[in-house]
Design an enzyme around this catalytic site. Structure first.
Site, PDB file in Angstrom:
ATOM      1  CB  CYS A   1      -0.783  -0.141   1.320  1.00  0.00           C
ATOM      2  SG  CYS A   1      -2.396  -0.913   0.926  1.00  0.00           S
TER       3      CYS A   1
ATOM      4  CG  HIS B   1       2.308 -10.196  -3.869  1.00  0.00           C
ATOM      5  ND1 HIS B   1       2.090 -10.307  -2.561  1.00  0.00           N
ATOM      6  CD2 HIS B   1       3.428 -11.232  -3.971  1.00  0.00           C
ATOM      7  CE1 HIS B   1       2.956 -11.303  -1.720  1.00  0.00           C
ATOM      8  NE2 HIS B   1       3.570 -11.649  -2.923  1.00  0.00           N
TER       9      HIS B   1
HETATM   10  P1  5GP Z   1       5.746 -13.259  -1.107  1.00  0.00           P
HETATM   11  O1  5GP Z   1       6.915 -13.873  -0.683  1.00  0.00           O
HETATM   12  O2  5GP Z   1       5.225 -12.607  -0.262  1.00  0.00           O
HETATM   13  O3  5GP Z   1       5.216 -14.051  -2.337  1.00  0.00           O
HETATM   14  O4  5GP Z   1       6.607 -12.051  -2.059  1.00  0.00           O
HETATM   15  C1  5GP Z   1       6.797 -10.912  -1.725  1.00  0.00           C
HETATM   16  C2  5GP Z   1       7.723 -10.367  -2.771  1.00  0.00           C
HETATM   17  O5  5GP Z   1       8.028  -8.758  -2.580  1.00  0.00           O
HETATM   18  C3  5GP Z   1       9.304 -11.008  -2.446  1.00  0.00           C
HETATM   19  O6  5GP Z   1       9.694 -11.480  -3.627  1.00  0.00           O
HETATM   20  C4  5GP Z   1       9.889  -9.569  -1.983  1.00  0.00           C
HETATM   21  O7  5GP Z   1      11.169  -9.523  -2.528  1.00  0.00           O
HETATM   22  C5  5GP Z   1       9.383  -8.488  -2.461  1.00  0.00           C
HETATM   23  N1  5GP Z   1       9.358  -7.155  -1.725  1.00  0.00           N
HETATM   24  C6  5GP Z   1       9.395  -7.065  -0.561  1.00  0.00           C
HETATM   25  N2  5GP Z   1       9.342  -5.608  -0.286  1.00  0.00           N
HETATM   26  C7  5GP Z   1       9.556  -5.086  -1.088  1.00  0.00           C
HETATM   27  C8  5GP Z   1       9.863  -3.827  -1.517  1.00  0.00           C
HETATM   28  O8  5GP Z   1       9.850  -2.928  -0.476  1.00  0.00           O
HETATM   29  N3  5GP Z   1       9.807  -3.414  -2.730  1.00  0.00           N
HETATM   30  C9  5GP Z   1       9.891  -4.501  -3.808  1.00  0.00           C
HETATM   31  N4  5GP Z   1       9.940  -3.937  -5.204  1.00  0.00           N
HETATM   32  N5  5GP Z   1       9.825  -5.539  -3.649  1.00  0.00           N
HETATM   33  C10 5GP Z   1       9.633  -5.878  -2.249  1.00  0.00           C
HETATM   34 ZN    ZN Z   2      -1.921  -3.353   1.008  1.00  0.00          ZN
END
Ligand code: 5GP
Ligand code: ZN
Length: 113
Positions: free
Chosen positions: A7, A100
């Site tokens: 967000c 996401h």
């Molecule tokens: P999940 O593990 O929840 O499926 O994926 C979260 C993703 O968000 C991870 O691949 C991580 O590298 C990415 N991510 C986390 N924090 C940030 C951020 O502040 N900026 C960006 N561009 N990606 C982020």
């Molecule tokens: Zn959110």
């Protein structure tokens, strides 16, 4: 919801490298890429995870998949192939609880399932 980093990316409070944006979704490069091309596609509406999707979100989810296809075509990896991944919940490895979809490309992936 105020503590949600995605967000904050949507408001610009946390910077991101934009790939695509429209009224419903925002796409940006993952900060810690797991593939040569690693893009995240998120809805502008805060939804924590796939578990909270309802029938009213069906068009939104379809739009996210079509956005992945659009980005793949624009970035030139549609024909080579790509992977769309959603992690739901801790056992799946979800770390950011704003829905996401990972769009991964640029290499040949091992089979996941
Ligand atoms: P999940 O593990 O929840 O499926 O994926 C979260 C993703 O968000 C991870 O691949 C991580 O590298 C990415 N991510 C986390 N924090 C940030 C951020 O502040 N900026 C960006 N561009 N990606 C982020
Ligand atoms: Zn959110």
């Amino acid at each position: 919801m105020n503590d949600c980093i995605f967000c904050k990316i949507l408001t610009g409070e946390i910077p991101s490298n934009k790939v695509y944006e429209d009224d419903l979704v925002y796409a940006f490069y993952d900060i810690n890429p797991a593939a040569p091309k690693h893009i995240l596609i998120i809805p502008k509406e805060h939804i924590c995870c796939a578990n909270k999707l309802e029938e009213k979100h069906a068009a939104l989810v379809g739009h996210i998949i079509l956005t992945a296809q659009k980005i793949a075509k624009e970035q030139g990896f549609a024909e080579d192939g790509y992977r769309i991944v959603n992690n739901c919940g801790e056992n799946a490895g979800q770390t950011v609880f704003h829905l996401h979809f990972h769009l991964l490309a640029g290499g040949k992936f091992d089979r996941m399932v």
